[in-house]
Enzyme design. Structure first.
Site, short mmCIF file in Angstrom:
data_model
loop_
_atom_site.label_atom_id
_atom_site.label_comp_id
_atom_site.label_asym_id
_atom_site.label_seq_id
_atom_site.Cartn_x
_atom_site.Cartn_y
_atom_site.Cartn_z
CD GLN A 12 56.31 -23.23 13.32
OE1 GLN A 12 56.13 -24.32 12.79
NE2 GLN A 12 55.56 -22.18 13.05
CG ASP A 53 70.68 -38.39 16.00
OD1 ASP A 53 69.53 -38.73 15.64
OD2 ASP A 53 71.61 -38.13 15.21
CE1 TYR A 143 55.97 -33.86 8.93
CE2 TYR A 143 54.05 -33.02 7.76
CZ TYR A 143 54.83 -33.06 8.90
OH TYR A 143 54.49 -32.31 9.99
CE LYS A 147 54.24 -35.63 11.46
NZ LYS A 147 54.95 -35.62 12.75
C1 AKB Z 1 54.11 -28.75 6.92
O1 AKB Z 1 53.69 -27.83 6.20
O2 AKB Z 1 54.80 -29.68 6.50
C2 AKB Z 1 53.72 -28.73 8.38
C3 AKB Z 1 52.50 -29.54 8.65
C4 AKB Z 1 51.18 -29.10 8.15
O3 AKB Z 1 52.58 -30.55 9.27
N1 AKB Z 1 53.53 -27.39 8.83
#
Ligand code: AKB
Length: 318
Positions: A12, A53, A143, A147
């Site tokens: 994206q 990769d 996630y 981060k």
């Molecule tokens: C998600 O929704 O996982 C992403 C983000 C906020 O990092 N768009």
């Protein structure tokens, strides 16, 4: 001439950033890389493309050296919802992939790296309104874990090896060129597609869910401005808070209904609701404003008008 390498160039952000960088610095000076099998025609036609990769450090290193790469944009990642389905893969791509990229970069004489963090670095214990730059970082998704860890890794490589790594915590990004995949904020894009195609949308978060969002042209401009800022202006080496607008799912649906007659939205929250509830509602980005002059240009109304007119053209040809 120094060159940039965009890793994750068909996602994206990557698909728009690659074209913006090529427009600014010349097509041949921006190498697009993906591990997916196909490049979109506009990217394939406008400059060099490579299959890379982030798991393969040796191949990344060869590519950086062969092209004389000076700057890297490392965007390859699984987003929050997909990451919860496959936490091991999210850890491998998002965090081990970042480490491989940073190691390949410093061993190849690369000078600067951009890496995106996210509002997902925050969690349920973070103050949710006007979230400060420096605050509690206890995310509840894999996630988010990648981060926070990635931010600290970037700061460590800057302090230890002098690699000039810069980063922003993107809010949810809204765009019409490439669709997002696997994120919690994807409803803010899908609602526009479904409004144009079917005049109806079933939203997977409740109407009162408020999250920070940003239109892609602001995100691309902000990224390039951060990378062009003099190094002495960069006081945050983890990741900068970045904000543009905050709205509820209901406010978004009302704005879409204003532009698409007969549009209606229903709400059926799923597992992504819990993720959305763990993230801030609004972000304090005053440090980015002070340090390198960040300022957003799009609000909900301006963004929605631009989304609807571009998607009408893209999906309906009018
Ligand atoms: C998600 O929704 O996982 C992403 C983000 C906020 O990092 N768009």
């Amino acid at each position: 001439m120094a060159k940039a390498l965009v890793i994750g160039a068909v996602g994206q952000i990557g698909s728009e950033l690659t074209l913006a960088l090529r427009k600014k610095y010349g097509g041949n000076n921006v190498v697009a890389a993906t591990r997916k099998s196909e490049f979109p025609p506009e990217i394939a036609a406008s400059g060099p493309c490579e299959y890379l990769d982030v798991a393969d450090k040796a191949k990344m290193k060869l590519s950086m050296q062969r092209h004389g790469i000076d700057t890297i944009y490392q965007l390859a990642a699984l987003l929050s919802a997909t990451g919860e389905k496959n936490p091991d893969l999210a850890f491998e791509i998002n965090l081990l992939g970042l480490k491989n990229t940073l190691d390949a970069a410093r061993e190849s004489g690369v000078k600067r790296v951009f890496w995106p963090s996210s509002i997902a670095a925050f969690g349920p214990t973070t103050p949710r309104e006007n979230t400060p730059q420096r605050t509690v970082l206890e995310p509840s998704t894999m996630y988010g874990v990648t981060k926070v860890s990635g931010e600290l890794l970037c700061q460590y490589y800057f302090l230890r090896y002098g690699l000039d790594i810069r980063s922003v915590r993107y809010p949810g990004l809204v765009s019409w060129k490439a669709e997002p995949g696997g994120g919690t904020t994807d409803y803010s894009v899908a609602i526009f597609y479904e409004a144009i195609r079917n005049k109806t949308y079933k939203c997977f978060v409740g109407p009162d869910t408020v999250l920070p969002m940003m239109y892609m042209p602001d995100a691309i401009r902000g990224t390039i401005e951060l990378m062009e800022a003099p190094a002495e202006k960069i006081s945050v080496r983890t990741s900068y808070n970045l904000a543009a607008m905050s709205f509820s799912a209901r406010e978004l649906a009302e704005e879409v209904a204003r532009l698409v007659p007969d549009f209606s939205c229903t709400y059926e929250p799923d597992s992504r609701q819990k993720i959305a509830d763990s993230w801030p509602k609004s972000i304090d980005d005053s440090q980015a404003r002070r340090d390198w002059g960040w300022a957003s240009k799009y609000d909900l109304r301006k963004m929605s008008e631009d989304m609807v007119s571009n998607l009408r053209l893209k999906l309906l040809g009018k």
